[in-house]
Design a protein around this motif. Structure first.
Motif, short mmCIF file in Angstrom:
data_model
loop_
_atom_site.label_atom_id
_atom_site.label_comp_id
_atom_site.label_asym_id
_atom_site.label_seq_id
_atom_site.Cartn_x
_atom_site.Cartn_y
_atom_site.Cartn_z
N VAL A 22 0.86 -1.17 0.00
CA VAL A 22 0.00 0.00 0.00
C VAL A 22 0.90 1.23 0.00
CG1 VAL A 22 -1.93 -1.14 1.15
CG2 VAL A 22 -0.23 0.08 2.52
N GLU A 23 0.36 2.31 -0.52
CA GLU A 23 1.10 3.56 -0.54
C GLU A 23 0.48 4.50 0.47
OE1 GLU A 23 1.32 6.85 -3.81
OE2 GLU A 23 2.69 5.21 -4.35
N THR A 24 1.32 5.06 1.33
CA THR A 24 0.82 5.98 2.35
C THR A 24 0.74 7.39 1.78
OG1 THR A 24 3.05 6.33 3.21
CG2 THR A 24 1.75 4.58 4.22
N GLY A 25 0.17 8.28 2.55
CA GLY A 25 -0.02 9.66 2.11
C GLY A 25 1.28 10.36 1.76
N ARG A 27 3.58 9.05 0.08
CA ARG A 27 4.02 8.36 -1.14
C ARG A 27 5.07 7.28 -0.89
NH1 ARG A 27 0.01 9.90 -3.87
NH2 ARG A 27 -0.04 11.90 -4.86
N ALA A 61 -6.28 2.83 7.12
CA ALA A 61 -6.97 3.39 5.96
C ALA A 61 -8.11 4.25 6.45
CB ALA A 61 -7.50 2.28 5.06
N THR A 62 -8.06 5.52 6.06
CA THR A 62 -9.14 6.47 6.36
C THR A 62 -9.43 7.25 5.09
OG1 THR A 62 -7.60 8.20 7.07
CG2 THR A 62 -8.47 6.77 8.78
N GLY A 64 -10.19 6.30 2.26
CA GLY A 64 -9.67 5.68 1.05
C GLY A 64 -8.17 5.79 0.88
N SER A 65 -7.46 6.40 1.83
CA SER A 65 -6.00 6.46 1.72
C SER A 65 -5.37 5.92 3.00
CB SER A 65 -5.54 7.91 1.47
OG SER A 65 -5.88 8.73 2.56
N TYR A 66 -4.13 5.50 2.88
CA TYR A 66 -3.42 4.88 4.00
C TYR A 66 -2.45 5.87 4.65
CZ TYR A 66 -4.99 0.21 2.69
OH TYR A 66 -5.74 -0.90 2.43
N ALA A 67 -2.28 5.72 5.96
CA ALA A 67 -1.29 6.49 6.71
C ALA A 67 -0.57 5.53 7.65
CB ALA A 67 -1.94 7.61 7.49
#
Length: 107
Positions: A22-25, A27, A61-62, A64-67
């Protein structure tokens, strides 16, 4: 029917195991192979929570994006998963602490 089931099982056994990336915020790709992931269906804020207990890394995931959050104790993740409002707990105790603070991975 038995033959079809046997063929399906043979195909599954021969399929390569591919770890999920997965790609985090920020990048940065994160390989979730060592993480224990749970899809969340009782929160409007969190969709998925992944935790690596050996490294104390949390990927969430919040929206729709991962952190990614680093240095998160297993007890904190347990409290998150058991909180009456997972979103409120996450926003107060994890997300807020990440920006240049205790759970910031770049620190």
């Amino acid at each position: 029917m038995v033959r079809t089931l046997a063929l399906l099982l043979a195909q599954l056994a021969a399929a390569p195991i591919v770890s999920e990336m997965v790609e985090t915020g920020d990048r940065r790709p994160v390989d979730l192979a060592s993480f224990e992931c749970r899809d969340i269906n009782r929160s409007t804020v969190l969709q998925r929570v992944c935790y690596d207990p050996a490294r104390h890394d949390l990927v969430v995931a919040t929206g729709g994006s991962y952190a990614r959050y680093c240095g998160v104790a297993a007890e904190t993740v347990d409290r998150l998963l058991g909180a009456p409002s997972m979103g409120q707990f996450f926003n107060r105790h994890i997300r807020r602490e990440a920006a240049g603070g205790r759970y910031d991975c770049s620190a």
